[in-house]
Motif scaffolding. Structure first.
Motif, PDB file in Angstrom:
ATOM      1  N   PRO A 300      63.319  42.154 -72.770  1.00  0.00           N
ATOM      2  CA  PRO A 300      63.553  42.685 -74.127  1.00  0.00           C
ATOM      3  C   PRO A 300      62.471  43.644 -74.601  1.00  0.00           C
ATOM      4  O   PRO A 300      62.762  44.608 -75.319  1.00  0.00           O
ATOM      5  CB  PRO A 300      63.591  41.424 -74.988  1.00  0.00           C
ATOM      6  N   GLN A 301      61.190  43.384 -74.216  1.00  0.00           N
ATOM      7  CA  GLN A 301      60.126  44.290 -74.648  1.00  0.00           C
ATOM      8  C   GLN A 301      60.301  45.677 -74.029  1.00  0.00           C
ATOM      9  O   GLN A 301      60.011  46.687 -74.669  1.00  0.00           O
ATOM     10  CB  GLN A 301      58.761  43.697 -74.283  1.00  0.00           C
ATOM     11  N   ALA A 302      60.793  45.711 -72.795  1.00  0.00           N
ATOM     12  CA  ALA A 302      61.071  47.012 -72.169  1.00  0.00           C
ATOM     13  C   ALA A 302      62.180  47.736 -72.917  1.00  0.00           C
ATOM     14  O   ALA A 302      62.122  48.952 -73.112  1.00  0.00           O
ATOM     15  CB  ALA A 302      61.458  46.813 -70.705  1.00  0.00           C
ATOM     16  N   GLU A 303      63.199  46.986 -73.342  1.00  0.00           N
ATOM     17  CA  GLU A 303      64.267  47.593 -74.140  1.00  0.00           C
ATOM     18  C   GLU A 303      63.703  48.194 -75.425  1.00  0.00           C
ATOM     19  O   GLU A 303      64.079  49.296 -75.839  1.00  0.00           O
ATOM     20  CB  GLU A 303      65.327  46.544 -74.482  1.00  0.00           C
ATOM     21  N   LYS A 304      62.798  47.449 -76.059  1.00  0.00           N
ATOM     22  CA  LYS A 304      62.214  47.910 -77.321  1.00  0.00           C
ATOM     23  C   LYS A 304      61.365  49.165 -77.111  1.00  0.00           C
ATOM     24  O   LYS A 304      61.473  50.130 -77.871  1.00  0.00           O
ATOM     25  CB  LYS A 304      61.369  46.784 -77.921  1.00  0.00           C
ATOM     26  N   LEU A 305      60.512  49.156 -76.077  1.00  0.00           N
ATOM     27  CA  LEU A 305      59.603  50.280 -75.861  1.00  0.00           C
ATOM     28  C   LEU A 305      60.339  51.533 -75.387  1.00  0.00           C
ATOM     29  O   LEU A 305      59.962  52.649 -75.725  1.00  0.00           O
ATOM     30  CB  LEU A 305      58.520  49.906 -74.855  1.00  0.00           C
ATOM     31  N   LEU A 306      61.402  51.334 -74.595  1.00  0.00           N
ATOM     32  CA  LEU A 306      62.152  52.476 -74.068  1.00  0.00           C
ATOM     33  C   LEU A 306      63.301  52.892 -74.985  1.00  0.00           C
ATOM     34  O   LEU A 306      63.955  53.904 -74.718  1.00  0.00           O
ATOM     35  CB  LEU A 306      62.710  52.143 -72.682  1.00  0.00           C
ATOM     36  N   THR A 307      63.537  52.098 -76.031  1.00  0.00           N
ATOM     37  CA  THR A 307      64.634  52.332 -76.990  1.00  0.00           C
ATOM     38  C   THR A 307      65.981  52.447 -76.284  1.00  0.00           C
ATOM     39  O   THR A 307      66.848  53.214 -76.692  1.00  0.00           O
ATOM     40  CB  THR A 307      64.371  53.583 -77.852  1.00  0.00           C
ATOM     41  N   ARG A 308      66.140  51.667 -75.223  1.00  0.00           N
ATOM     42  CA  ARG A 308      67.408  51.626 -74.467  1.00  0.00           C
ATOM     43  C   ARG A 308      67.695  50.172 -74.133  1.00  0.00           C
ATOM     44  O   ARG A 308      66.791  49.384 -73.851  1.00  0.00           O
ATOM     45  CB  ARG A 308      67.300  52.443 -73.177  1.00  0.00           C
ATOM     46  N   SER A 309      68.961  49.797 -74.134  1.00  0.00           N
ATOM     47  CA  SER A 309      69.347  48.412 -73.848  1.00  0.00           C
ATOM     48  C   SER A 309      69.545  48.205 -72.359  1.00  0.00           C
ATOM     49  O   SER A 309      69.723  49.161 -71.587  1.00  0.00           O
ATOM     50  CB  SER A 309      70.635  48.060 -74.595  1.00  0.00           C
ATOM     51  N   SER A 310      69.547  46.922 -71.950  1.00  0.00           N
ATOM     52  CA  SER A 310      69.802  46.584 -70.549  1.00  0.00           C
ATOM     53  C   SER A 310      71.183  47.060 -70.120  1.00  0.00           C
ATOM     54  O   SER A 310      71.377  47.519 -68.989  1.00  0.00           O
ATOM     55  CB  SER A 310      69.695  45.069 -70.348  1.00  0.00           C
ATOM     56  N   GLU A 311      72.160  46.936 -71.038  1.00  0.00           N
ATOM     57  CA  GLU A 311      73.524  47.367 -70.711  1.00  0.00           C
ATOM     58  C   GLU A 311      73.565  48.855 -70.366  1.00  0.00           C
ATOM     59  O   GLU A 311      74.362  49.280 -69.520  1.00  0.00           O
ATOM     60  CB  GLU A 311      74.460  47.078 -71.880  1.00  0.00           C
ATOM     61  N   GLU A 312      72.680  49.632 -70.995  1.00  0.00           N
ATOM     62  CA  GLU A 312      72.653  51.074 -70.740  1.00  0.00           C
ATOM     63  C   GLU A 312      71.990  51.431 -69.412  1.00  0.00           C
ATOM     64  O   GLU A 312      72.360  52.413 -68.772  1.00  0.00           O
ATOM     65  CB  GLU A 312      71.906  51.795 -71.859  1.00  0.00           C
ATOM     66  N   LEU A 313      70.987  50.619 -69.000  1.00  0.00           N
ATOM     67  CA  LEU A 313      70.138  51.043 -67.888  1.00  0.00           C
ATOM     68  C   LEU A 313      70.334  50.262 -66.599  1.00  0.00           C
ATOM     69  O   LEU A 313      70.166  50.828 -65.511  1.00  0.00           O
ATOM     70  CB  LEU A 313      68.664  50.955 -68.309  1.00  0.00           C
ATOM     71  N   VAL A 314      70.622  48.971 -66.670  1.00  0.00           N
ATOM     72  CA  VAL A 314      70.724  48.176 -65.447  1.00  0.00           C
ATOM     73  C   VAL A 314      71.860  48.727 -64.576  1.00  0.00           C
ATOM     74  O   VAL A 314      72.979  48.955 -65.042  1.00  0.00           O
ATOM     75  CB  VAL A 314      70.952  46.686 -65.775  1.00  0.00           C
ATOM     76  N   GLY A 315      71.524  48.954 -63.293  1.00  0.00           N
ATOM     77  CA  GLY A 315      72.484  49.525 -62.357  1.00  0.00           C
ATOM     78  C   GLY A 315      72.458  51.033 -62.313  1.00  0.00           C
ATOM     79  O   GLY A 315      73.168  51.644 -61.509  1.00  0.00           O
ATOM     80  N   LYS A 316      71.626  51.659 -63.166  1.00  0.00           N
ATOM     81  CA  LYS A 316      71.550  53.117 -63.221  1.00  0.00           C
ATOM     82  C   LYS A 316      70.246  53.613 -62.573  1.00  0.00           C
ATOM     83  O   LYS A 316      69.246  52.912 -62.536  1.00  0.00           O
ATOM     84  CB  LYS A 316      71.581  53.595 -64.676  1.00  0.00           C
ATOM     85  N   ASN A 317      70.301  54.853 -62.086  1.00  0.00           N
ATOM     86  CA  ASN A 317      69.114  55.475 -61.491  1.00  0.00           C
ATOM     87  C   ASN A 317      68.121  55.839 -62.583  1.00  0.00           C
ATOM     88  O   ASN A 317      68.465  56.525 -63.548  1.00  0.00           O
ATOM     89  CB  ASN A 317      69.524  56.727 -60.713  1.00  0.00           C
ATOM     90  N   VAL A 318      66.880  55.365 -62.430  1.00  0.00           N
ATOM     91  CA  VAL A 318      65.891  55.544 -63.498  1.00  0.00           C
ATOM     92  C   VAL A 318      65.581  57.012 -63.738  1.00  0.00           C
ATOM     93  O   VAL A 318      65.358  57.443 -64.881  1.00  0.00           O
ATOM     94  CB  VAL A 318      64.604  54.755 -63.166  1.00  0.00           C
TER      95      VAL A 318
END
Length: 761
Positions: A300-318
């Motif tokens: 959750p802290q990564a979501e907060k700092l990156l202003t992106r949710s897990s649903e948006e990023l997990v499984g995606k190329n960084v």
């Protein structure tokens, strides 16, 4: 989608743990911390029976009647129950690089079973805690004293006894600590039983009764409830104490807090869940990348700092999700960590999020584990500290040279003006002499600006009406601009009063107008506004604002503006973007120093090709004393015939001042130190004015001389002069009340006016 490598996470867990196969006690897994404390590599341990990996491991119990390691393992295999061993003494072989010698270590050990879904023993979890330091600290004690205390404090173990005839109860000190009871409590059997959790009291009482009846020892694992509400797990061991007739006369045993071991067992049984929860709740941002740079997990802290949710990023190329990071330290360091299999730690500013991040990336065979935190606020604090240290350094440097430098300028300026006055206007020498006066004036302005930046100039604050001050400057400011520039002044009605040095405020406004002019080479508009406002503590970034009422002076232009990196350095001394010879780089630094020294604040906004807005905040004053309005007078009206005692330790300055005062008609006497001046006054009687330098060698500086002189002549008038006086006649950079100061270097006109003012005041 790949899942987190929890085996590797287990290996990095903060425990000293081995996983053993029950049949032959072969090591199948271990944590990194275990390898570190035993000075072994994973290759030296995995696949080997524990007694082969550690030949001296067995039969090393340090406490009599306690099971050895082998006996403990067999106990766990036979009973499928956890066994806590006593403090163990082991000989650990150092690596070949360290000489291969043996090292004695002391460990506290627990062995507990890991059962499969059918209740069969699958593994033995062997967890140790290195307590060598505690053992070494007690080396001076006897072995029996050491073991007794260490067993209680380190192992949280105490002893107890119940007299069956009197029902009196004895506890060792450690039991009081475990159950949370004070040492002075009147202990009895009821209080002892009430320490157990209500859910197990009847069970414990029944076990005690059977031990007395059957005269057999008992060993139970149960719970207690402390007065503070905390539940703990304890192991209670007891046996009947028989009298000479073989009848039970007491019950005695041991009582150990095993909460940590129970928790360790629970963590081992579900290590993946525990680690997952830890990552979810840690204060740092954390995410995992697989070998294809896909995000497989983020907390959750990564979501907060990156202003992106897990649903948006997990499984995606960084890199596809954050394309701005491709040409940055993020990409370079991440690829280096993966390619070279090294841990990387770096700090980088990420412009899309407008934040500084401190990043640590740990490579593994399946990808990269990244920990990061936002350090923007900390960097801002560090920048403010560096600015403060720079300010202090400039202040020391300026203070160190300004006194002597201003003395020299005083001589040059005074004598040049005397020569200029005696030359005919048509003389070929007059322009050269006037140039000397002008150059000396620029030198004086340089030191004054440095002192202003360092907030060490002596201010003469007065109650002023900002609107009236700005209006009085309007004509001067118009002349400062070029024909293709328009200036507009808007002052709101009913402006509050402020308390500041009017001459320094005028200089600050003039500096801002000059800067605006230079930023509009093609022409433009300049707007000066003044209004009342209220500031909260967080209204200005990186400023320690005192909340309250302020008068806001805004100076805005439509010029070229400044980029972010230039804006950050705008108030640094000698920093300028102007062409060589067009600016000293001290204008904004002087404004900044003056405003801060006056208890105010400054905020600068700027955008490239749009312009710049400078906001000056001066605190409101409730002091309604009227501003003293001084009019410039002709030097001929500033003459006199009074007697002046001039005290100056610099011979060149002294001769220059004496010459100027004599030409103004005054009678003058002189002294070169505070001591000689005081003796002169004692011997020669009163004078009309004491004109003294502030900083002088010897026991008496200027203020101390003035104080002693007034014991001889109470109504003596005093005028101080100084090139730099530090705190001798100022407090917080402001002149002490009633003090008159003529700052060096000064023009002859200023000397004449100040002398006349001091005499007439």
């Amino acid at each position: 989608m790949n899942t987190p490598n929890f085996n590797r996470l287990f290996e990095r867990s903060n425990t000293n743990t081995l996983v053993l196969i029950p049949d032959n006690f072969t090591i199948v897994a271990c944590t990194d911390d275990y390898l570190k404390v035993t000075q072994r590599s994973r290759e030296q341990l995995i696949g080997k029976p524990i007694f082969e990996a550690f030949p001296d491991f067995d039969n090393q119990s340090t406490v009599k009647d306690k099971r050895t390691a082998l006996e403990s393992f067999r106990y766990v295999v036979e009973h499928k129950q956890t066994d806590e061993m006593a403090i163990q003494r082991y000989s650990i072989s150092k690596s070949g690089e360290q000489g291969g010698e043996l090292e004695i270590r002391y460990w506290r050990t627990v062995n507990h079973p890991l059962l499969d879904s059918e209740g069969n023993l699958e593994y033995i979890l062997h967890t140790v805690e290195d307590v060598t330091a505690a053992v070494s600290a007690e080396a001076a004690l006897s072995e029996s004293e050491f073991l007794q205390r260490l067993a209680g404090e380190v192992a949280k173990l105490g002893s107890w006894r119940i007299d069956l005839k009197t029902h009196s109860v004895f506890w060792s000190a450690e039991i009081y600590n475990i159950v949370g009871q004070p040492l002075d409590i009147e202990l009895n059997l009821e209080i002892a039983m009430d320490c157990y959790h209500p859910d197990v009291r009847e069970e414990v009482a029944a076990i005690v009764e059977r031990a007395i009846e059957n005269r057999k020892a008992f060993n139970i694992l149960t719970r207690i409830l402390r007065p503070d509400g905390e539940e703990r797990w304890v192991r209670v061991i007891g046996e009947a104490e028989l009298d000479d007739a073989g009848e039970p006369r007491a019950l005695r045993g041991a009582f150990q807090d095993v909460s940590e071991f129970i928790h360790a067992r629970d963590r081992a049984d579900d290590v993946a869940r525990q680690l997952h929860n830890a990552l979810e709740n840690m204060s740092d941002g954390f995410y995992l990348l697989n070998a294809d740079w896909l995000v497989v997990f983020m907390n959750p802290q990564a979501e907060k700092l990156l202003t992106r949710s897990s649903e948006e990023l997990v499984g995606k190329n960084v890199w596809e999700q954050f394309p701005e990071a491709v040409d940055s330290s993020f990409y370079r360091n991440y690829t280096r960590a993966v390619n070279e299999q090294v841990t990387v730690t770096f700090t980088e500013y990420f412009s899309p999020l407008q934040a500084w991040f401190q990043v640590s990336a740990y490579p593994g065979k399946d990808g990269l584990a990244v920990y990061f935190r936002d350090i923007t606020e900390q960097r801002d604090l560090d920048d403010r500290l560096r600015q403060s240290q720079k300010l202090e350094a400039v202040g020391h440097l300026t203070g160190g040279v300004s006194h002597d430098f201003n003395n020299l300028l005083t001589v040059i300026m005074g004598n040049a003006e005397l020569v200029s006055e005696q030359l005919d206007e048509q003389s070929r020498l007059k322009p050269l002499v006037d140039l000397i006066v002008k150059a000396a004036g620029r030198g004086a302005e340089l030191t004054q600006r440095l002192l202003a930046f360092a907030r060490r100039q002596p201010l003469e604050p007065q109650v002023i009406n900002v609107a009236e001050l700005i209006q009085s400057m309007h004509e001067l400011l118009e002349r400062t601009l070029t024909e293709n520039m328009d200036i507009k002044v808007l002052c709101k009605p009913d402006l509050w009063l402020t308390e500041a040095d009017p001459s320094q405020l005028e200089a600050a406004l003039l500096n801002l107008v000059i800067n605006a002019r230079d930023a509009m080479p093609e022409g433009g508009n300049l707007l000066i506004e003044a209004e009342n406002t209220h500031l909260d503590s967080d209204v200005i970034p990186n400023e320690d604002v005192i909340p309250g009422d302020y008068i806001l002076i805004s100076v805005s232009d439509t010029g070229t503006g400044m980029a972010r990196d230039i804006l950050e350095k705008a108030v640094e001394p000698f920093y300028t973007t102007k062409a060589k010879g067009k600016g000293s780089g001290l204008g904004l630094s002087m404004v900044h120093g003056f405003i801060k020294q006056s208890g105010g604040h400054i905020n600068i906004y700027s955008e490239l090709n749009l312009g710049t807005l400078v906001k000056l905040y001066l605190p409101r004053t409730n002091n309604h004393e009227e501003l003293e309005k001084k009019e410039l007078t002709d030097i001929s009206r500033s003459r006199g015939q009074e007697h002046i005692l001039v005290v100056e330790d610099d011979e060149l300055v002294l001769q220059s001042v004496l010459s100027q005062l004599e030409r103004l008609g005054y009678r003058v006497s002189s002294a070169t130190s505070g001591e000689s001046a005081y003796k002169w006054l004692q011997a020669n009687g009163p004078v009309d004015l004491l004109f003294t330098d502030v900083v002088m060698p010897g026991e008496l500086n200027g203020p101390e001389l003035a104080k002693k002189a007034k014991t001889l002549q109470p109504n003596l008038k005093v005028l101080f002069t100084s090139g730099y006086s530090e705190n001798a006649i100022t407090h917080a950079g402001r002149l002490d009340k009633g003090v008159q100061l003529l700052s060096k270097p000064y023009h002859r006109q200023a000397l004449a006016e100040k002398i006349r003012f001091a005499l007439d005041k």
